[in-house]
Design a protein around this motif. Structure first.
Motif, short mmCIF file in Angstrom:
data_model
loop_
_atom_site.label_atom_id
_atom_site.label_comp_id
_atom_site.label_asym_id
_atom_site.label_seq_id
_atom_site.Cartn_x
_atom_site.Cartn_y
_atom_site.Cartn_z
N PHE A 6 -0.41 1.04 -1.29
CA PHE A 6 -0.63 -0.20 -2.02
C PHE A 6 -0.83 0.14 -3.48
O PHE A 6 -1.49 1.12 -3.81
N THR A 7 -0.26 -0.70 -4.35
CA THR A 7 -0.47 -0.57 -5.79
C THR A 7 -1.07 -1.88 -6.27
O THR A 7 -0.50 -2.95 -6.04
N VAL A 8 -2.22 -1.77 -6.93
CA VAL A 8 -2.92 -2.96 -7.43
C VAL A 8 -3.12 -2.79 -8.93
O VAL A 8 -3.90 -1.94 -9.36
N PRO A 9 -2.43 -3.59 -9.73
CA PRO A 9 -2.64 -3.52 -11.18
C PRO A 9 -4.07 -3.93 -11.53
O PRO A 9 -4.65 -4.79 -10.87
N ASP A 12 -4.64 -7.53 -11.89
CA ASP A 12 -4.26 -8.32 -10.71
C ASP A 12 -5.00 -9.65 -10.66
O ASP A 12 -6.19 -9.72 -10.93
N ASP A 13 -4.29 -10.69 -10.28
CA ASP A 13 -4.88 -12.03 -10.16
C ASP A 13 -5.55 -12.22 -8.80
O ASP A 13 -6.04 -13.30 -8.49
N GLY A 14 -5.57 -11.18 -8.00
CA GLY A 14 -6.20 -11.25 -6.68
C GLY A 14 -5.20 -11.22 -5.55
O GLY A 14 -5.58 -10.95 -4.41
N GLU A 19 -3.59 -9.08 -0.28
CA GLU A 19 -2.57 -8.51 0.62
C GLU A 19 -3.08 -7.23 1.28
O GLU A 19 -2.96 -7.03 2.48
N MET A 20 -3.71 -6.36 0.48
CA MET A 20 -4.24 -5.12 1.01
C MET A 20 -5.40 -5.40 1.98
O MET A 20 -5.46 -4.83 3.07
N ASN A 21 -6.31 -6.29 1.61
CA ASN A 21 -7.43 -6.62 2.49
C ASN A 21 -6.97 -7.22 3.81
O ASN A 21 -7.55 -6.94 4.86
N LYS A 22 -5.94 -8.04 3.77
CA LYS A 22 -5.40 -8.63 5.00
C LYS A 22 -4.87 -7.52 5.92
O LYS A 22 -5.11 -7.53 7.12
#
Length: 151
Positions: A6-9, A12-14, A19-22
């Motif tokens: 997973f890549t999270v800027p 990120d607006d959430g 998506e990762m938490n799901k």
């Protein structure tokens, strides 16, 4: 074992986090490694998730019955149970573990009704084996005995 990246800027607006938490909630996770990567265009969190494929997540039944140990145990045993819960919390804090990983409430209730609380006697309690007694039992017994001599 499977891997998912997973890549999270950082901006990120959430959506990426959700998506990762799901994904994390719906899979049996073995390990998560993270790293912050900075480039000229911005920073991003990179997560490598190790998980078991096709593993079912065990959800606690919503209608699980909570036991009120004050009603189940006699007054003396409940006093011991309450003291053991305090000791368990201290041990859990020392080892940075959740309290239930040290001893469950059910195990503490079983220990509270023992005629003598020793490392050997707590092994007789359902759920407490040699390893748990070795890892946490001595400290539990030592703290318990210390409070008995103080009071």
């Amino acid at each position: 074992m499977q891997f998912k990246l997973f890549t999270v800027p950082t901006s990120d607006d959430g959506a990426a986090i959700e998506e990762m938490n799901k994904f994390l909630r719906s899979h049996k996770i073995l390990e998560v490694e993270q790293q912050l990567v900075s480039t000229r265009t911005g920073s991003q969190w990179h997560f490598c998730v190790k998980y078991l494929a096709n593993a079912q997540i065990e959800n606690k039944p919503q209608n699980a019955v909570r036991i009120d140990y004050k009603e189940v145990l006699d007054e003396k045993a409940f006093a011991v149970f309450s003291l053991l819960r305090e000791i368990r919390k201290k041990i859990a804090g020392e080892d940075s573990l959740p309290v239930y990983a040290v001893f469950t409430n059910e195990e503490l209730a079983g220990i509270a009704v023992l005629s003598e609380i020793t490392v050997e006697s707590i092994k007789e309690v359902n759920g407490v084996g040699d390893k748990k007694a070795e890892r946490f039992g001595k400290r539990l017994v030592d703290h318990y005995n210390q409070t008995q001599t103080e009071g």
